[in-house]
Motif scaffolding. Structure first.
Motif, mmCIF file in Angstrom:
data_model
loop_
_atom_site.group_PDB
_atom_site.id
_atom_site.type_symbol
_atom_site.label_atom_id
_atom_site.label_comp_id
_atom_site.label_asym_id
_atom_site.label_seq_id
_atom_site.Cartn_x
_atom_site.Cartn_y
_atom_site.Cartn_z
ATOM 1 N N ARG A 44 0.824 -1.210 0.000
ATOM 2 C CA ARG A 44 0.000 0.000 0.000
ATOM 3 C C ARG A 44 0.859 1.262 0.000
ATOM 4 O O ARG A 44 0.570 2.237 -0.683
ATOM 5 N N ALA A 45 1.917 1.230 0.789
ATOM 6 C CA ALA A 45 2.820 2.391 0.816
ATOM 7 C C ALA A 45 3.461 2.606 -0.561
ATOM 8 O O ALA A 45 3.602 3.728 -1.036
ATOM 9 N N GLN A 47 2.141 1.745 -3.447
ATOM 10 C CA GLN A 47 1.099 2.267 -4.334
ATOM 11 C C GLN A 47 0.971 3.777 -4.184
ATOM 12 O O GLN A 47 0.823 4.497 -5.167
ATOM 13 N N ARG A 48 1.017 4.245 -2.969
ATOM 14 C CA ARG A 48 0.886 5.700 -2.758
ATOM 15 C C ARG A 48 2.101 6.450 -3.307
ATOM 16 O O ARG A 48 2.001 7.590 -3.722
ATOM 17 N N LYS A 49 3.268 5.792 -3.305
ATOM 18 C CA LYS A 49 4.461 6.436 -3.855
ATOM 19 C C LYS A 49 4.383 6.519 -5.368
ATOM 20 O O LYS A 49 4.744 7.530 -5.986
ATOM 21 N N PRO A 52 0.704 9.083 -6.541
ATOM 22 C CA PRO A 52 0.415 10.121 -5.522
ATOM 23 C C PRO A 52 -0.969 10.705 -5.713
ATOM 24 O O PRO A 52 -1.470 10.834 -6.811
ATOM 25 N N ALA A 54 -3.759 9.400 -4.607
ATOM 26 C CA ALA A 54 -4.832 8.402 -4.670
ATOM 27 C C ALA A 54 -5.765 8.554 -3.475
ATOM 28 O O ALA A 54 -5.396 9.062 -2.417
ATOM 29 N N ASP A 55 -6.995 8.128 -3.649
ATOM 30 C CA ASP A 55 -7.971 8.264 -2.564
ATOM 31 C C ASP A 55 -8.462 6.895 -2.127
ATOM 32 O O ASP A 55 -8.019 5.845 -2.601
ATOM 33 N N PHE A 59 -7.226 2.768 -2.505
ATOM 34 C CA PHE A 59 -6.283 2.337 -1.474
ATOM 35 C C PHE A 59 -6.891 2.501 -0.081
ATOM 36 O O PHE A 59 -7.631 3.435 0.193
ATOM 37 N N GLN A 62 -3.086 4.302 4.938
ATOM 38 C CA GLN A 62 -1.751 3.768 5.142
ATOM 39 C C GLN A 62 -1.576 3.301 6.580
ATOM 40 O O GLN A 62 -1.999 3.958 7.529
ATOM 41 N N GLN A 95 -7.582 -4.797 -6.668
ATOM 42 C CA GLN A 95 -7.057 -3.427 -6.682
ATOM 43 C C GLN A 95 -6.212 -3.170 -7.926
ATOM 44 O O GLN A 95 -6.298 -2.115 -8.556
#
Length: 323
Positions: A44-45, A47-49, A52, A54-55, A59, A62, A95
């Motif tokens: 998940r971390a 994916q956010r990297k 950027p 994302a809502d 996801f 975190q 996902q």
């Protein structure tokens, strides 16, 4: 008696041994679940990297602190470690599928936007290249014969245009255009590409667009004479007629509009020329010939009359009363 005593001691020891064997298996399941939660948190971390902004649609929040396995156990039924792993893998695949679908949607949207921008650029270039040919008829009889030629009469060609443009409105005297006008004309640059003919036409268009009509007439006449087989020729003759019409010379304009239509009825700007011919006749207050041009336009180009040039065509019909 002695045997009973031995059995009484052995039974508790067996229970302890069984419990001891079960404890490592339970600990192993707990370690596996904890490791899986750690891997999911890292994914998940990541994916956010990579994505950027994302809502929650894609996801989960975190995880900032690793949760520990519960210290107490219950006798209630719970999924095995393998079942839990499969369920979580299904969630991850779901996902990834959502991310892939969203990427495809965004790619298609970008492609559509690019296609529309290309179409707009081509449309502007086509409008900028409205044809015009500069030739001046000797008198009103030449225009009459040209109009008759449109409906099957004799063909009369426009007379050659004068070598020099008419005196500019801003000219200070009869000796020529003013220094201010010359500077303004010189400020208009001529394109330089691999197509010399297109450069000459584009320069004539720029002069016409800047309302330097005499200069545009001269430039476009030069193009028509020098590049009679160029792919811009229909645009050039039409634009030349428009330059004369905008310059207050409807008879000269009518001659070029008619010539462009007769030279190639399938030319890029042949329909435009026929409609502008009606405009020139309306300016001349020649209702009869204006109506002939409008009737010819609607009969020859019905799709364009109801499409690209519909507004201009309907506007012209309102200006004259045709039988």
């Amino acid at each position: 008696m002695r045997i009973l005593t031995i059995r009484a001691i052995a039974a508790p020891l067996a229970l302890v041994a069984i419990a001891g064997a079960a404890m490592p298996a339970a600990a192993q399941d707990t370690d596996t679940a904890a490791r899986l939660r750690k891997v999911e948190a890292e994914i998940r971390a990541l994916q956010r990297k990579v994505f950027p902004g994302a809502d929650g649609k894609f996801f989960e929040p975190q995880i900032t602190q690793q949760q520990t396995a519960p210290t107490t156990t219950t006798n209630t039924a719970s999924p095995t470690a393998v079942t839990d792993i499969l369920a979580r893998l299904d969630a991850l695949e779901s996902q990834l599928a959502q991310i892939t679908a969203q990427t495809e949607v965004n790619t298609n949207a970008i492609n559509l936007i690019n296609a529309r921008l290309d179409a707009l650029d081509k449309g502007k270039a086509a409008d900028a290249n409205a044809p015009t040919d500069a030739a001046k008829p000797d008198n009103g009889e030449a225009v009459d014969s040209n109009l008759q030629a449109m409906t099957g009469g004799s063909d009369a060609k426009p007379a050659p245009a004068p070598a020099k443009p008419d005196k500019a409105p801003e000219a200070a005297s009869n000796t020529g255009p003013s220094a201010q006008r010359l500077a303004a004309v010189q400020a208009i640059t001529k394109p330089k590409t691999d197509d010399a003919g297109d450069d000459e036409y584009s320069y004539g268009f720029r002069l016409w667009d800047a309302k330097f009509y005499p200069e545009a007439e001269q430039q476009l006449t030069m193009f028509v004479d020098k590049y009679p087989d160029h792919w811009r020729i229909s645009y050039a003759r039409n634009l030349l007629g428009r330059a004369y019409l905008d310059d207050g010379k409807p008879q000269q304009a009518a001659a070029w509009f008619l010539k462009n239509y007769q030279a190639d009825k399938q030319g890029a700007r042949a329909p435009d020329s026929l409609l502008y011919l009606a405009d020139a006749m309306i300016v001349e207050k020649d209702t009869k010939r204006a109506c002939i041009a409008l009737a010819e336009f609607s009969e020859t180009y019905p799709a364009i009359a109801s499409g690209r040039l519909r507004d201009q065509y309907e506007g012209d019909l309102k200006k004259v009363k045709c039988n």
